[in-house]
Scaffold this motif. Structure first.
Motif, PDB file in Angstrom:
ATOM      1  N   LEU A 240       0.833  -1.203   0.000  1.00  0.00           N
ATOM      2  CA  LEU A 240       0.000   0.000   0.000  1.00  0.00           C
ATOM      3  C   LEU A 240       0.870   1.256   0.000  1.00  0.00           C
ATOM      4  O   LEU A 240       0.557   2.240  -0.672  1.00  0.00           O
ATOM      5  N   THR A 241       1.974   1.205   0.731  1.00  0.00           N
ATOM      6  CA  THR A 241       2.887   2.351   0.779  1.00  0.00           C
ATOM      7  C   THR A 241       3.503   2.602  -0.597  1.00  0.00           C
ATOM      8  O   THR A 241       3.634   3.760  -1.029  1.00  0.00           O
ATOM      9  N   TRP A 242       3.897   1.537  -1.295  1.00  0.00           N
ATOM     10  CA  TRP A 242       4.455   1.682  -2.648  1.00  0.00           C
ATOM     11  C   TRP A 242       3.436   2.339  -3.572  1.00  0.00           C
ATOM     12  O   TRP A 242       3.777   3.228  -4.363  1.00  0.00           O
ATOM     13  N   CYS A 243       2.185   1.895  -3.500  1.00  0.00           N
ATOM     14  CA  CYS A 243       1.135   2.474  -4.350  1.00  0.00           C
ATOM     15  C   CYS A 243       0.938   3.957  -4.039  1.00  0.00           C
ATOM     16  O   CYS A 243       0.882   4.794  -4.950  1.00  0.00           O
ATOM     17  N   GLU A 244       0.830   4.278  -2.762  1.00  0.00           N
ATOM     18  CA  GLU A 244       0.590   5.673  -2.357  1.00  0.00           C
ATOM     19  C   GLU A 244       1.761   6.567  -2.747  1.00  0.00           C
ATOM     20  O   GLU A 244       1.560   7.716  -3.158  1.00  0.00           O
ATOM     21  N   ARG A 245       2.959   6.059  -2.637  1.00  0.00           N
ATOM     22  CA  ARG A 245       4.136   6.834  -3.052  1.00  0.00           C
ATOM     23  C   ARG A 245       4.101   7.106  -4.550  1.00  0.00           C
ATOM     24  O   ARG A 245       4.380   8.227  -4.996  1.00  0.00           O
ATOM     25  N   ALA A 246       3.730   6.090  -5.351  1.00  0.00           N
ATOM     26  CA  ALA A 246       3.649   6.272  -6.802  1.00  0.00           C
ATOM     27  C   ALA A 246       2.531   7.226  -7.186  1.00  0.00           C
ATOM     28  O   ALA A 246       2.589   7.878  -8.236  1.00  0.00           O
ATOM     29  N   MET A 247       1.506   7.326  -6.326  1.00  0.00           N
ATOM     30  CA  MET A 247       0.382   8.233  -6.588  1.00  0.00           C
ATOM     31  C   MET A 247       0.602   9.605  -5.957  1.00  0.00           C
ATOM     32  O   MET A 247      -0.355  10.368  -5.770  1.00  0.00           O
ATOM     33  N   GLY A 253      -8.186   4.447   0.349  1.00  0.00           N
ATOM     34  CA  GLY A 253      -9.237   4.567   1.344  1.00  0.00           C
ATOM     35  C   GLY A 253      -9.767   3.244   1.851  1.00  0.00           C
ATOM     36  O   GLY A 253     -10.128   3.113   3.024  1.00  0.00           O
ATOM     37  N   VAL A 254      -9.839   2.243   0.964  1.00  0.00           N
ATOM     38  CA  VAL A 254     -10.480   0.972   1.303  1.00  0.00           C
ATOM     39  C   VAL A 254      -9.602  -0.181   0.844  1.00  0.00           C
ATOM     40  O   VAL A 254      -9.038  -0.143  -0.252  1.00  0.00           O
ATOM     41  N   VAL A 255      -9.483  -1.202   1.689  1.00  0.00           N
ATOM     42  CA  VAL A 255      -8.774  -2.429   1.343  1.00  0.00           C
ATOM     43  C   VAL A 255      -9.789  -3.571   1.393  1.00  0.00           C
ATOM     44  O   VAL A 255     -10.396  -3.829   2.435  1.00  0.00           O
ATOM     45  N   ILE A 256      -9.978  -4.242   0.250  1.00  0.00           N
ATOM     46  CA  ILE A 256     -10.947  -5.329   0.146  1.00  0.00           C
ATOM     47  C   ILE A 256     -10.202  -6.658   0.136  1.00  0.00           C
ATOM     48  O   ILE A 256      -9.284  -6.852  -0.655  1.00  0.00           O
ATOM     49  N   GLY A 257     -10.596  -7.584   1.024  1.00  0.00           N
ATOM     50  CA  GLY A 257      -9.940  -8.884   1.069  1.00  0.00           C
ATOM     51  C   GLY A 257     -10.797  -9.922   1.742  1.00  0.00           C
ATOM     52  O   GLY A 257     -11.868  -9.615   2.286  1.00  0.00           O
ATOM     53  N   GLN A 263      -2.647  -5.649  11.331  1.00  0.00           N
ATOM     54  CA  GLN A 263      -1.458  -4.812  11.449  1.00  0.00           C
ATOM     55  C   GLN A 263      -1.578  -3.494  10.691  1.00  0.00           C
ATOM     56  O   GLN A 263      -0.747  -2.599  10.862  1.00  0.00           O
ATOM     57  N   LEU A 264      -2.608  -3.349   9.842  1.00  0.00           N
ATOM     58  CA  LEU A 264      -2.754  -2.119   9.058  1.00  0.00           C
ATOM     59  C   LEU A 264      -3.131  -0.942   9.948  1.00  0.00           C
ATOM     60  O   LEU A 264      -3.832  -1.089  10.950  1.00  0.00           O
ATOM     61  N   GLU A 265      -2.676   0.232   9.544  1.00  0.00           N
ATOM     62  CA  GLU A 265      -3.051   1.447  10.257  1.00  0.00           C
ATOM     63  C   GLU A 265      -4.566   1.620  10.229  1.00  0.00           C
ATOM     64  O   GLU A 265      -5.248   1.194   9.303  1.00  0.00           O
ATOM     65  N   SER A 266      -5.084   2.270  11.239  1.00  0.00           N
ATOM     66  CA  SER A 266      -6.539   2.437  11.362  1.00  0.00           C
ATOM     67  C   SER A 266      -7.107   3.335  10.269  1.00  0.00           C
ATOM     68  O   SER A 266      -8.314   3.323  10.023  1.00  0.00           O
ATOM     69  N   ARG A 267      -6.254   4.093   9.582  1.00  0.00           N
ATOM     70  CA  ARG A 267      -6.769   4.990   8.538  1.00  0.00           C
ATOM     71  C   ARG A 267      -7.292   4.216   7.337  1.00  0.00           C
ATOM     72  O   ARG A 267      -8.029   4.763   6.507  1.00  0.00           O
ATOM     73  N   TYR A 268      -6.911   2.955   7.209  1.00  0.00           N
ATOM     74  CA  TYR A 268      -7.426   2.134   6.118  1.00  0.00           C
ATOM     75  C   TYR A 268      -8.744   1.494   6.531  1.00  0.00           C
ATOM     76  O   TYR A 268      -8.812   0.802   7.554  1.00  0.00           O
TER      77      TYR A 268
END
Length: 305
Positions: A240-247, A253-257, A263-268
């Motif tokens: 997610l960090t790699w994606c956000e850095r590239a953007m 905002g949302v992680v679907i799985g 372990q993810l930050e609460s902001r997700y």
């Protein structure tokens, strides 16, 4: 609001990636028709696609062909020809006829996008498909030892994840892709091979810039199993960090799985739901994936035009 009513609203969705993962997402959302746009990776250098690129040049057609195959709703002679793969001995062995058709149409067209539009019309595919760039480029990686590795196939063979990825040469984005991002209500990233399918479009400078400034909600769809190759050693948070850095710092905002990642930050915002196909647990079920995305749109209060 029901799933049925959401399907008939005018939400504009852009899905970014390549290969089997993007094709699965586009297939799941096909009932949204032309309101869905796929921005497709064009850096593949393996198999039939790689052989064509080695002798003809041009962009990689394999991921686009794969998406088109998964979007065919009514089998026809045209679709059978497009999916046909040659067998036997000689030069044609292993070549996919769809790749050859797209290459031929590209040679006859002013732009690669024109070749895609012709095939979309032939196969009656409604969602839009856009190459990330209409100029050929290779995916390259920088290792921790400072070595540069070029080509998707070689990156997949790395023992550990690279320190960064880049495109060689730098190529411009397809202008329609930039327009689609600017007008999108939601952006979907993944699933698929993280380093070689999800990341390449984000490395196109203009696409990264457009994503930085988009007002759309960005969602990341997780794979159902662990990847093979160097990405298997990357944590979800690192991806997610790699994606956000590239953007350019645009937050996902949302992680679907199929399960939450504590372990993810609460902001997700995480959406946990069963996504696996009943007969292939590593593959996303189209109906389950469509329902999960639609519910995530509602939960995230994505604006409806």
């Amino acid at each position: 609001m029901t799933h049925q009513t959401l399907s008939h609203q005018s939400t504009r969705i852009v899905a970014i990636g390549g290969g089997h993962g993007l094709g699965r997402v586009l297939s799941a959302l096909s009932e949204h028709g032309s309101r869905v746009t796929g921005i497709v990776t064009t850096t593949d250098n393996g198999g039939s696609t790689g052989r064509i690129r080695a002798c003809q040049g041009g962009i990689a057609w394999g991921d686009i062909r794969n998406c088109l195959n998964q979007l065919i709703t009514e089998p026809s002679v045209g679709s059978m020809l497009f999916e046909y793969r040659f067998k036997g001995k000689g030069e044609l062995n292993g070549h996919n006829l769809g790749n050859l058709i797209l290459t031929a149409l590209d040679n006859l067209s002013v732009r690669p996008l024109e070749a895609i539009q012709l095939i979309r019309d032939l196969l009656d595919v409604r969602p839009h498909l856009l190459p990330m760039s209409e100029h050929p480029a290779e995916l390259a990686a920088l290792t921790a030892e400072g070595e540069t590795v070029s080509g998707e196939t070689h990156i997949d063979e790395l023992a550990v994840p690279p320190t960064r990825l880049f495109l060689s040469p730098t190529v411009p984005a397809t202008r329609e892709a930039i327009d689609a991002i600017a007008n999108a209500d939601v952006i979907l990233l993944g699933p698929g091979s993280f380093l070689t399918s999800v990341m390449p479009p984000l490395l196109v400078t203009e696409i990264g810039r457009a994503l930085k400034h988009t007002h759309a909600t960005v969602m990341f769809i997780r794979n159902l199993g662990k990847e093979i190759g160097p990405a298997s050693q990357m944590s979800l948070e690192t991806m997610l960090t790699w994606c956000e850095r590239a953007m350019g710092g645009k937050e996902i905002g949302v992680v679907i799985g199929d399960k939450n990642a504590p372990q993810l930050e609460s902001r997700y915002q995480q959406k946990e739901t069963k996504l696996a196909s009943s007969n292939r647990p590593w593959r996303h079920d189209r109906d389950k994936l469509r329902q999960a995305i639609d519910e995530a749109l509602l939960d995230s209060h994505v604006p409806i035009r």
